[in-house]
Design a protein around this motif. Structure first.
Motif, PDB file in Angstrom:
ATOM      1  N   ASN A 114       0.883  -1.214   0.043  1.00 11.53           N
ATOM      2  CA  ASN A 114       0.068   0.020  -0.089  1.00 11.53           C
ATOM      3  C   ASN A 114       0.862   1.251  -0.002  1.00 11.53           C
ATOM      4  N   ILE A 115       2.013   1.097   0.718  1.00  8.69           N
ATOM      5  CA  ILE A 115       2.597   2.469   0.937  1.00  8.69           C
ATOM      6  C   ILE A 115       3.444   2.678  -0.480  1.00  8.69           C
ATOM      7  N   HIS A 116       3.999   1.465  -1.136  1.00 13.04           N
ATOM      8  CA  HIS A 116       4.584   1.392  -2.412  1.00 13.04           C
ATOM      9  C   HIS A 116       3.432   2.023  -3.411  1.00 13.04           C
ATOM     10  N   LYS A 117       2.406   1.679  -3.456  1.00 16.87           N
ATOM     11  CA  LYS A 117       1.589   1.970  -4.541  1.00 16.87           C
ATOM     12  C   LYS A 117       0.960   3.420  -4.266  1.00 16.87           C
ATOM     13  N   ARG A 118       0.969   3.927  -3.157  1.00 21.40           N
ATOM     14  CA  ARG A 118       0.454   5.306  -2.848  1.00 21.40           C
ATOM     15  C   ARG A 118       1.992   6.317  -3.440  1.00 21.40           C
ATOM     16  N   GLU A 149       1.035  18.921  12.701  1.00 19.15           N
ATOM     17  CA  GLU A 149       1.408  17.399  12.596  1.00 19.15           C
ATOM     18  C   GLU A 149       1.649  17.118  11.224  1.00 19.15           C
ATOM     19  N   GLU A 150       2.558  16.164  11.030  1.00 15.00           N
ATOM     20  CA  GLU A 150       2.944  15.536   9.633  1.00 15.00           C
ATOM     21  C   GLU A 150       1.803  15.057   8.923  1.00 15.00           C
ATOM     22  N   LEU A 151       1.447  15.344   7.919  1.00 21.91           N
ATOM     23  CA  LEU A 151       0.422  14.865   7.135  1.00 21.91           C
ATOM     24  C   LEU A 151       1.166  14.042   5.754  1.00 21.91           C
ATOM     25  N   VAL A 152       0.648  12.891   5.651  1.00 19.46           N
ATOM     26  CA  VAL A 152       1.409  12.268   4.642  1.00 19.46           C
ATOM     27  C   VAL A 152       0.927  12.516   3.093  1.00 19.46           C
ATOM     28  N   GLY A 153      -0.300  12.775   3.234  1.00 17.30           N
ATOM     29  CA  GLY A 153      -0.931  13.244   1.867  1.00 17.30           C
ATOM     30  C   GLY A 153      -0.306  13.163   0.659  1.00 17.30           C
ATOM     31  N   GLU A 154       0.059  13.985  -0.061  1.00 22.05           N
ATOM     32  CA  GLU A 154       0.787  13.791  -1.378  1.00 22.05           C
ATOM     33  C   GLU A 154       2.493  13.945  -1.086  1.00 22.05           C
ATOM     34  N   ASN A 155       2.766  13.912  -0.303  1.00 26.15           N
ATOM     35  CA  ASN A 155       4.292  13.640  -0.094  1.00 26.15           C
ATOM     36  C   ASN A 155       4.947  12.410  -0.208  1.00 26.15           C
ATOM     37  N   TYR A 156       5.479  12.262  -1.368  1.00 29.60           N
ATOM     38  CA  TYR A 156       6.169  11.069  -1.702  1.00 29.60           C
ATOM     39  C   TYR A 156       7.334  10.633  -0.816  1.00 29.60           C
ATOM     40  N   ILE A 157       7.947  11.597  -0.149  1.00 26.02           N
ATOM     41  CA  ILE A 157       9.036  11.574   0.650  1.00 26.02           C
ATOM     42  C   ILE A 157       8.732  10.496   1.899  1.00 26.02           C
ATOM     43  N   TYR A 158       7.440  10.727   2.490  1.00 21.51           N
ATOM     44  CA  TYR A 158       7.118   9.921   3.405  1.00 21.51           C
ATOM     45  C   TYR A 158       7.078   8.300   3.163  1.00 21.51           C
ATOM     46  N   GLY A 159       6.662   8.038   1.782  1.00 20.75           N
ATOM     47  CA  GLY A 159       6.821   6.755   1.368  1.00 20.75           C
ATOM     48  C   GLY A 159       8.037   6.103   1.612  1.00 20.75           C
ATOM     49  N   PHE A 160       9.327   6.847   1.113  1.00 20.78           N
ATOM     50  CA  PHE A 160      10.625   6.234   1.311  1.00 20.78           C
ATOM     51  C   PHE A 160      10.860   6.109   2.496  1.00 20.78           C
ATOM     52  N   ARG A 161      10.323   7.207   3.326  1.00 21.19           N
ATOM     53  CA  ARG A 161      10.768   7.058   5.063  1.00 21.19           C
ATOM     54  C   ARG A 161       9.995   5.915   5.625  1.00 21.19           C
TER      55      ARG A 161
END
Length: 422
Positions: free
Chosen positions: A175-179, A274-286
């Motif tokens: 799911n993280i990878h897909k997003r 607070e940190e919002l995952v949203g459209e930030n692809y960096i969170y996926g790597f992290r």
């Protein structure tokens, strides 16, 4: 993104959004059924299909009370189990995966269905008047309550299945990878046919920010409108996910800005506490990196998961290499009016590799997998800078391997192609 879309996005991202909507539907349905009972729909059904209508007031009250109590117990049990599973996910994987699991729309819909059915049955129960002669027992409404409860039981079975699947590390990584992949591809597609012509911001006027918090986006249409109205170009020196402090220089302008105009530009920048995952692809790597590192901790000791995370990271890096260095805000004529900083490939690669090298340098299997990832990336470089950065990471990986792996045979295999033996 404009202001209205941003507000709707924030509202939809709240966990209570879908449950509240569905609960309101349950309340409206209850009042609608009460209205139908006043026009004697139950009396009509008694003549047409008497087997479907409960015509005894005491039976109806007892049944509705039982349904309400049972649904409340079912809801408490369901989400008590969720809390246990979330605690496990936090301990075994990473606390950062919890928002994605909690905010799953399927879970919210099930919760909303529980609440809506409970509220529906409560209002129907209250609507039953104490004297049997003055008011027809709402038999049809009770039948609807029974049907809704049966649907809740079906949803409970689905919920148990879905949450048991969602908590598995393989599905979490998928799911993280897909997003993340979707967001990267959207950025690349959006910038694909655009011009990257933009003046270098040398000697441009810098302006400090009066806000603090996590920067998570821009109201692009509003900022574009400001730039075109005043015929000026801007550079936003902020990264998505960056925590901004007061007096941070975040805006560069090719011409001086008045205080009023600066405030308008500031209002187009979006911040959160607070940190919002949203459209930030960096969170996926992290997130993927954190799961891999957590798997290598002595308490968990799951190198297989760490190897899986490297596969997903390799896939994402191959896409990230195609992404432009900056994001641009362009009008329909392909004129760039603003440039926004974005994380560079070299920075993301270094952060990921530095983390894995620190915690996995003693494990030859993981080190070989990392080496395979870097060698794969060298075959898909877009420019010479990327090749330089990858070769630098390869050298650093070899240095850590020599310093921490004593077996000479293992060291000789550090550069051999990794073949999975699972």
């Amino acid at each position: 993104m404009n202001r209205i879309k941003n507000i709707l996005h924030l509202i939809k991202s709240k966990i209570a959004f879908y449950p509240s909507l569905i609960a309101l539907f349950g309340v409206f349905l209850a009042f609608f059924m009460i209205y139908l009972e006043k026009v004697d729909i139950s009396a009509y059904l008694m003549d047409v299909a008497p087997g479907l209508v409960i015509n005894n007031t005491d039976t109806a009250k007892t049944l509705l009370s039982t349904l309400i109590g049972g649904l409340i117990s079912l809801m408490v049990f369901s989400f008590s189990m969720v809390m246990v599973l979330l605690n496990q996910a936090s301990s075994n994987f990473s606390p950062r995966v919890l928002p994605g699991i909690i905010s799953d729309q399927k879970h919210q819909i099930v919760l909303g269905q529980y609440i809506a059915t409970i509220l529906y049955n409560i209002f129907i129960l209250v609507s039953i008047e104490p004297t049997e002669t003055s008011y027809q027992t709402p038999g049809f409404s009770v039948l609807i309550g029974i049907i809704l409860t049966v649907l809740c039981l079906a949803s409970f079975i689905y919920f148990i299945h879905h949450i048991s699947q969602a908590i598995q590390v393989g599905n979490i990584l998928t799911n993280i990878h897909k997003r993340t992949k979707s967001e990267l591809e959207k950025i690349i597609t959006g910038q694909q046919d655009k011009s990257f012509n933009f003046p270098e911001p040398e000697n441009w006027e810098g302006y400090t920010l009066s806000k603090s918090g996590y920067f998570y986006g821009i109201l692009k249409e509003d900022l574009m409108k400001i730039c075109k109205e005043h015929e000026m170009k801007l550079v936003i020196k902020l990264f998505k996910g960056q925590f901004i402090l007061d007096e941070t220089v975040g805006i560069l302008s090719e011409r001086p800005l008045s205080e009023k105009l600066l405030n308008k530009i500031m209002n187009t920048l979006l911040f959160s506490e607070e940190e919002l995952v949203g459209e930030n692809y960096i969170y996926g790597f992290r997130q993927i990196s954190e799961i891999g590192i957590k798997a290598m901790s002595p308490g968990i000791n799951d190198p297989g998961t760490a190897l899986n995370t490297i596969d997903y990271l390799t896939s994402l890096f191959l896409i990230l290499m195609k992404k432009p260095e900056y994001d641009y805000l362009s009008d329909k004529k392909e004129n760039n009016w603003a440039r926004v900083n974005s994380a560079k490939f070299s920075e993301v690669l270094y952060n990921v590799m530095a983390t894995y090298r620190l915690y996995c340098k003693h494990d030859i299997t993981v080190m070989r997998k990392l080496m395979q990832m870097l060698n794969t990336l060298t075959l898909h470089v877009v420019n010479s800078t990327q090749m330089t950065e990858i070769k630098l990471e390869i050298e650093q990986l070899k240095i850590d391997a020599k310093a921490n792996i004593e077996n000479k045979r293992d060291l000789k295999k550090i550069n051999v192609d990794f073949i999975s033996w699972s």
